[in-house]
Design a protein around this motif. Structure first.
Motif, PDB file in Angstrom:
ATOM      1  N   MET A  91     -29.500  -2.374 -44.792  1.00  0.00           N
ATOM      2  CA  MET A  91     -29.969  -2.380 -43.405  1.00  0.00           C
ATOM      3  C   MET A  91     -31.302  -3.138 -43.292  1.00  0.00           C
ATOM      4  O   MET A  91     -31.484  -3.956 -42.417  1.00  0.00           O
ATOM      5  N   GLN A 100     -29.819 -13.682 -34.741  1.00  0.00           N
ATOM      6  CA  GLN A 100     -29.453 -13.540 -33.329  1.00  0.00           C
ATOM      7  C   GLN A 100     -30.763 -13.467 -32.536  1.00  0.00           C
ATOM      8  O   GLN A 100     -31.606 -12.615 -32.808  1.00  0.00           O
ATOM      9  N   LYS A 106     -42.231  -3.066 -33.978  1.00  0.00           N
ATOM     10  CA  LYS A 106     -42.550  -4.311 -33.283  1.00  0.00           C
ATOM     11  C   LYS A 106     -41.345  -5.235 -33.386  1.00  0.00           C
ATOM     12  O   LYS A 106     -40.469  -5.024 -34.196  1.00  0.00           O
ATOM     13  N   ASN A 112     -32.842 -10.378 -31.393  1.00  0.00           N
ATOM     14  CA  ASN A 112     -31.897  -9.592 -30.582  1.00  0.00           C
ATOM     15  C   ASN A 112     -31.757  -8.180 -31.146  1.00  0.00           C
ATOM     16  O   ASN A 112     -31.167  -7.303 -30.525  1.00  0.00           O
ATOM     17  N   LEU A 113     -32.317  -7.967 -32.340  1.00  0.00           N
ATOM     18  CA  LEU A 113     -32.146  -6.700 -33.054  1.00  0.00           C
ATOM     19  C   LEU A 113     -33.197  -5.692 -32.594  1.00  0.00           C
ATOM     20  O   LEU A 113     -34.391  -5.952 -32.708  1.00  0.00           O
ATOM     21  N   ILE A 126     -28.544 -16.096 -28.369  1.00  0.00           N
ATOM     22  CA  ILE A 126     -28.075 -17.297 -29.048  1.00  0.00           C
ATOM     23  C   ILE A 126     -28.046 -17.031 -30.550  1.00  0.00           C
ATOM     24  O   ILE A 126     -28.642 -16.085 -31.047  1.00  0.00           O
ATOM     25  N   LYS A 127     -27.328 -17.938 -31.256  1.00  0.00           N
ATOM     26  CA  LYS A 127     -27.218 -17.785 -32.702  1.00  0.00           C
ATOM     27  C   LYS A 127     -27.931 -18.950 -33.370  1.00  0.00           C
ATOM     28  O   LYS A 127     -27.755 -20.104 -32.967  1.00  0.00           O
ATOM     29  N   HIS A 162     -35.446  -0.109 -33.639  1.00  0.00           N
ATOM     30  CA  HIS A 162     -35.358   1.354 -33.615  1.00  0.00           C
ATOM     31  C   HIS A 162     -34.055   1.808 -34.267  1.00  0.00           C
ATOM     32  O   HIS A 162     -34.058   2.634 -35.175  1.00  0.00           O
ATOM     33  N   LYS A 163     -32.915   1.250 -33.832  1.00  0.00           N
ATOM     34  CA  LYS A 163     -31.628   1.679 -34.381  1.00  0.00           C
ATOM     35  C   LYS A 163     -30.849   0.527 -34.990  1.00  0.00           C
ATOM     36  O   LYS A 163     -29.669   0.672 -35.305  1.00  0.00           O
ATOM     37  N   MET A 164     -31.493  -0.629 -35.135  1.00  0.00           N
ATOM     38  CA  MET A 164     -30.866  -1.780 -35.797  1.00  0.00           C
ATOM     39  C   MET A 164     -29.564  -2.209 -35.115  1.00  0.00           C
ATOM     40  O   MET A 164     -28.553  -2.445 -35.770  1.00  0.00           O
ATOM     41  N   GLU A 165     -29.572  -2.264 -33.787  1.00  0.00           N
ATOM     42  CA  GLU A 165     -28.397  -2.763 -33.083  1.00  0.00           C
ATOM     43  C   GLU A 165     -28.773  -4.041 -32.337  1.00  0.00           C
ATOM     44  O   GLU A 165     -29.908  -4.208 -31.897  1.00  0.00           O
ATOM     45  N   MET A 166     -27.789  -4.955 -32.193  1.00  0.00           N
ATOM     46  CA  MET A 166     -28.042  -6.257 -31.581  1.00  0.00           C
ATOM     47  C   MET A 166     -27.934  -6.158 -30.063  1.00  0.00           C
ATOM     48  O   MET A 166     -26.886  -6.468 -29.480  1.00  0.00           O
ATOM     49  N   VAL A 167     -28.971  -5.695 -29.415  1.00  0.00           N
ATOM     50  CA  VAL A 167     -28.841  -5.361 -27.994  1.00  0.00           C
ATOM     51  C   VAL A 167     -29.990  -5.826 -27.098  1.00  0.00           C
ATOM     52  O   VAL A 167     -29.886  -5.715 -25.880  1.00  0.00           O
ATOM     53  N   ILE A 174     -31.517  -7.069 -42.879  1.00  0.00           N
ATOM     54  CA  ILE A 174     -31.217  -7.718 -41.604  1.00  0.00           C
ATOM     55  C   ILE A 174     -32.516  -7.999 -40.864  1.00  0.00           C
ATOM     56  O   ILE A 174     -32.731  -9.068 -40.333  1.00  0.00           O
ATOM     57  N   PHE A 230     -22.721 -14.755 -27.463  1.00  0.00           N
ATOM     58  CA  PHE A 230     -23.676 -15.853 -27.657  1.00  0.00           C
ATOM     59  C   PHE A 230     -23.482 -16.926 -26.601  1.00  0.00           C
ATOM     60  O   PHE A 230     -22.352 -17.235 -26.216  1.00  0.00           O
ATOM     61  N   ASN A 241     -24.500 -20.074 -27.231  1.00  0.00           N
ATOM     62  CA  ASN A 241     -24.290 -21.356 -27.912  1.00  0.00           C
ATOM     63  C   ASN A 241     -23.231 -21.284 -29.006  1.00  0.00           C
ATOM     64  O   ASN A 241     -23.189 -22.116 -29.892  1.00  0.00           O
TER      65      ASN A 241
END
Lengths: 839, 125
Positions: free
Chosen positions: B1, B42, B106, B59-60, B36-37, B63-68, B4, A814, A816
């Motif tokens: 899941m 995210q 989306k 940030n999610l 950022i948080k 498709h595969k629920m990853e923060m990328v 989220i 992150f 921030n």
């Protein structure tokens, strides 16, 4: 507002909806679809892919949102139990009633489960729905987990679906056994010899085949333990998947007296109407011409006819000749059968080519006058299927000597087929979506489309099974060429140049960075195709590391680590030639323990540490660098490893010191960026323990020096490297490698490895020898100089990054907050850990 | 899941109730993304310097629920700003979050405001 009720939301039921919404006056109808399964229609043809990824979404034909958007009411988890023809209503299991003006039965079929004593035991499954697969998978996990040795599972039925199921059973970790009642596999599509070729091939892959077996009992108390065929003939299996054919789901027809076939199926005419003209039946429940068609393409055609009858202008009729040709990959083996695969002698002749050393079988059936192709079979290599299929469907002329069709023409060395443009316009190219050659060519000729992407978007061709893609690509390219348009290999929508042209443009014009290149030679703002391609070009012109132009690097290069399934990274320090000291091994162990990383030895003789978070990467690398390690570039399209055997240093057969030379070469080219990854190998004798011939460049020690091999690779299409020069001394090897690698880096397309690059190189290996060894282009010295320049500029990019506070800013989840990604979940895995599985 | 992803809903500028300050302009790399948080969310933030615009989205990857998604490369397709997920290269529009391959996955997008060298993201919660 007329009401249409569709019973069944499988592939054909969905196709009805899809074709319905594309009708102009669909707005004057209200459509309600019932599916008994919990989810919207999915692609059952590719059901076995579910085992690979367990991603139900990936199989979905369309999402619930799609139905909503088009005003289609989709009711899942609800089965229709009765049709009341007099009041034109259907009723459901919950006793709800729905009125209809038109009723479409697309109920499909259910797996046929033969009435064998004991078939109801636990551990017996069918193979049709995602739920079936989930149940099978859960059971498999339970029993395989408990066992120390190979667990056997059987598939009842050696047809098309049975073999798919066998592959799935094998992927689950069982020892697979296929049990077939007939005396051959795929009895509907293959003749005995073709079946034998297929059988030998799949047996070599570890699938056991039992033919001519009638199962008379399922053994076991309440759980299956085996199958009995005769008094002393049985096999022990702990699971059984039944895939012995299908039975139409025609029970609704019985509730309202629709005419049915003697052996089931609802009788329809060529408008797809049942004996009640307001009730239609399509797909595997429909009995047309006294046949149930168990393929998706005729089902789709039926859906189209029914839509046209109800909503359109009622002109379409189901053709009486239904093409049952199929091409598929079973367990990685090509199998195809088209037209009339079995040729009674009174109808024509067969020409058969069988080559057991290559598991190949090709059969063509020719009319008595030798003028027409009536059908055939291909096993092991179905690359000619599209062409044969078109010749058969359209009665195209065949060579005077028909054997040329499968043996190639003698003397000329060319193909015996003409151009794809010789096919008549009415020829169906994509049978899944009913797209003809005329449809495709017309779009291009009338200027509606000028590239493959647009043609696919407009016609949906290639989006079904994908088997017609090569032909569609050829058709688009040939049609464009026929209009005098140049078919140009371009990088992407932002650069209308290929990689080699851009390489030269950037070098000659001394372009500094990506933005300048885009402003000078491109348009728009770039994308994930041209950014990394140009990053690679800059790296091979100036040896700049990914730290210089961070924004255009692929994610791996941006963070100098390989991104893994859950967004964490893996770390691979360089271990040149696979040689490592005990002290360094201990450091790797200590670092892995400290940061709780999963460790695995890679195929390239190094150690990979998995599960590092972004902010941990620099900390880990600092410790590794302090201990004398440097980046292994496992994340880059660059030199990975030069694998070695221990050579004459220790081995009693070794001819030369292969480890020493492998380390020298790996150190020479480390950090070198290229169009794709580069791997090398050095073997100390002809026993070839380093698998050097599976690499982009390989050396094998012989009496008097090294034999040099080039352009091999493992991967999806393995290729052996080709002998390039013999008995070279160390210095000459390095000279040739410098020239060869630089020539490849300059001329290959993005993400093209050396083997496919050589395949496309005009003049092939002989030309390459002339350029590299004989210097036919007069560039050898320049190539060597260029390579030396790059080698001298090498620096470890991880060291560069951790010594520069500005560069370090990017290693943080992150901007921030100092928190870390709370979405990460790890689960235990044999004494280590792994990311939680994807749903 | 599922839960989220449910907290990510597109916000349009007119409905913003909170402009949340996430850092200075110089904290965000040019022509790529950072994350950022905000509360439990995210958010990926992109300084699209070539277009002289800023974008933000979840940030999610749906498709595969990853923060990328903040790690993906940005660019344009026919002029529309987009991000390519680093996992399987699915393309999403940064303008409206739609999937450029036409399938229905989306993403939610959020408005970004730059004031006195600081970066603000707009939320409704």
């Amino acid at each position: 507002m007329k009401k249409i009720v569709v019973v069944g939301n499988g592939m054909v039921g969905y196709k009805f909806c899809e074709k319905f919404v594309s009708q102009t006056n669909s707005k004057s109808f209200k459509i309600t679809v019932f599916g008994e399964e919990p989810r919207p229609a999915y692609d059952r043809v590719h059901l076995s892919e579910y085992f690979e990824n367990q991603d139900a979404k990936a199989l979905e034909m369309a999402s619930r949102a799609w139905y909503e958007e088009h005003g289609i009411e989709l009711i899942t988890n609800e089965r229709i139990t009765h049709i009341h023809r007099s009041s034109k209503k259907v009723s459901t299991t919950k006793d709800l009633h729905y009125k209809y003006d038109y009723l479409v039965l697309a109920t499909g079929s259910s797996p046929f489960v033969p009435n064998i004593p004991g078939i109801e035991k636990k551990g017996v499954f069918v193979y049709r729905t995602i739920e079936d697969l989930e149940a099978t998978l859960a059971y498999a996990k339970k029993i395989i987990g408990k066992s120390k040795k190979a667990v056997k599972a059987a598939v009842l039925g050696g047809g098309l679906l049975g073999l798919e199921a066998a592959k799935a059973v094998m992927d689950m970790g069982f020892e697979p056994h296929v049990v077939e009642f007939a005396s051959k596999l795929m009895p509907r599509q293959l003749d005995t010899r073709a079946s034998k070729v297929l059988q030998e091939k799949i047996e070599s892959l570890g699938i056991h085949v039992h033919l001519s077996k009638a199962t008379n009992k399922i053994l076991g108390n309440d759980v299956i333990t085996g199958m009995e065929f005769g008094e002393y003939d049985k096999i022990d299996v702990e699971m059984l998947v039944v895939s012995a054919g299908i039975r139409p789901r025609d029970e609704l027809a019985k509730t309202c007296d629709l005419k049915m076939g003697v052996r089931g199926g609802i009788i329809v005419n060529n408008r797809m109407q049942t004996s009640d003209p307001e009730i239609y039946a399509i797909g595997e429940v429909a009995l047309y011409n006294n046949m149930i068609y168990g393929l998706v393409a005729p089902g789709y055609d039926m859906a189209g006819v029914a839509v046209d009858q109800i909503v359109g202008d009622s002109k379409e009729r189901m053709s009486s000749a239904i093409d049952m040709s199929t091409k598929l990959k079973l367990i990685g083996v090509d199998v195809a059968s088209y037209g009339e695969p079995f040729m009674p002698v009174e109808k024509g002749y067969s020409i058969i080519y069988e080559n057991k050393t290559k598991n190949l079988y090709k059969r063509i059936n020719i009319s008595h006058d030798g003028k027409k192709l009536l059908g055939g079979i291909l096993v092991g290599d179905a690359s000619d299927y599209n062409m044969f299929h078109q010749i058969y469907l359209n009665g195209l002329p065949i060579p005077e000597d028909a054997e040329e069709l499968i043996l190639g023409s003698r003397g000329e060395g060319g193909s015996s087929f003409g151009s794809v443009l010789d096919i008549p316009d009415a020829a169906q190219v994509c049978s899944c979506e009913s797209v003809t050659k005329g449809d495709i060519c017309c779009l291009i000729n009338e200027g509606d489309c000028d590239n493959l992407g647009d043609v696919i978007a407009k016609t949906k061709a290639t989006t079904g099974c994908g088997g017609c893609k090569p032909m569609v690509v050829d058709l688009v390219n040939e049609t464009l060429k026929s209009q005098g348009k140049e078919v140009k290999e371009t990088l992407c929508e932002h650069f209308s140049f290929n990689r080699q042209e851009l390489f030269d443009l950037i070098k000659i014009n001394k372009v500094k960075d990506y933005d300048e290149a885009l402003n000078l030679f491109g348009e728009g703002d770039g994308c994930e195709v041209c950014k990394p391609a140009l990053a690679s070009i800059f790296a091979t012109i100036t040896m700049e590391t990914p730290n210089k132009q961070v924004a255009i690097q692929d994610t791996n290069d941006r963070f100098l680590a390989n991104i893994q399934r859950n967004g964490t990274y893996s770390v691979v320090p360089r271990i040149a030639g696979g040689e490592i000291t005990p002290d360094k091994l201990i450091v790797i162990g200590q670092v892995a323990k400290k940061y709780d990383l999963y460790t695995k030895v890679t195929g390239g003789q190094r150690i990979d540490l998995f599960g590092a978070q972004l902010h941990e990467l620099p900390l880990i690398w600092k410790e590794l660098i302090d201990a004398g390690f440097e980046s292994g570039h496992a994340y880059g399209k660059s030199l990975r490893t030069v694998k070695s055997c221990v050579g004459s240093t220790w081995c009693r057969y070794g001819m030369h010191e292969s480890v020493t030379f492998a380390i020298e070469i790996e150190d020479r080219y480390k950090g070198l960026r290229s169009p794709h990854k580069l791997k090398g190998g050095v073997s100390g004798c002809i026993r070839e323990c380093a698998e050097a011939r599976g690499k982009d460049f390989g050396l094998i020690a012989v009496d008097g020096g090294w034999n040099l091999y080039v352009c091999g690779n493992g991967g999806a299409t393995p290729k052996h490297a080709v002998l390039f020069a013999e008995q070279l001394d160390d210095e000459t090897v390095v000279k040739y490698l410098d020239r060869f690698l630089m020539f490849y880096i300059r001329t290959a397309g993005p993400l093209v490895r050396t083997a496919p690059w050589l395949d496309k190189l005009e003049g092939g290996i002989e030309y390459l020898k002339q350029v590299v060894i004989e210097d036919s282009l007069g560039i050898a010295e320049e190539l060597e100089e260029e390579m030396k320049g790059l080698i001298n500029k090498y620096e470890c990019e991880w060291k560069q990054a951790i010594e520069n506070p500005e560069m370090m800013k990017r290693f943080k989840h992150f901007v921030n907050s100092d928190d870390t990604d709370d979405n990460l979940v790890f689960v235990p895995m044999r004494d280590q850990k792994m990311p939680k599985a994807w749903n | 899941m599922q839960n989220i992803i449910e907290q990510y809903k597109s916000v349009s500028e007119v409905n913003v109730t909170t402009w949340f300050e996430v850092g200075e302009v110089s904290d965000f790399p040019k022509n790529s993304g950072a994350c950022i948080k905000y509360k439990t969310k995210q958010i990926a933030v992109y300084n699209f310097a070539r277009k002289n615009s800023w974008y933000a989205c979840q940030n999610l990857c749906p498709h595969k629920m990853e923060m990328v998604l903040s790690l993906g490369m940005i660019g344009d397709k026919d002029g529309v700003a987009k991000v390519a997920c680093p996992m399987h290269k699915k393309n999403f529009s940064l303008k409206d979050g739609s999937n450029l391959a036409g399938d229905d996955l989306k993403i939610a997008v959020y408005p970004v405001k730059i004031k006195d060298g600081n970066v603000y993201i707009g939320f409704e919660d």
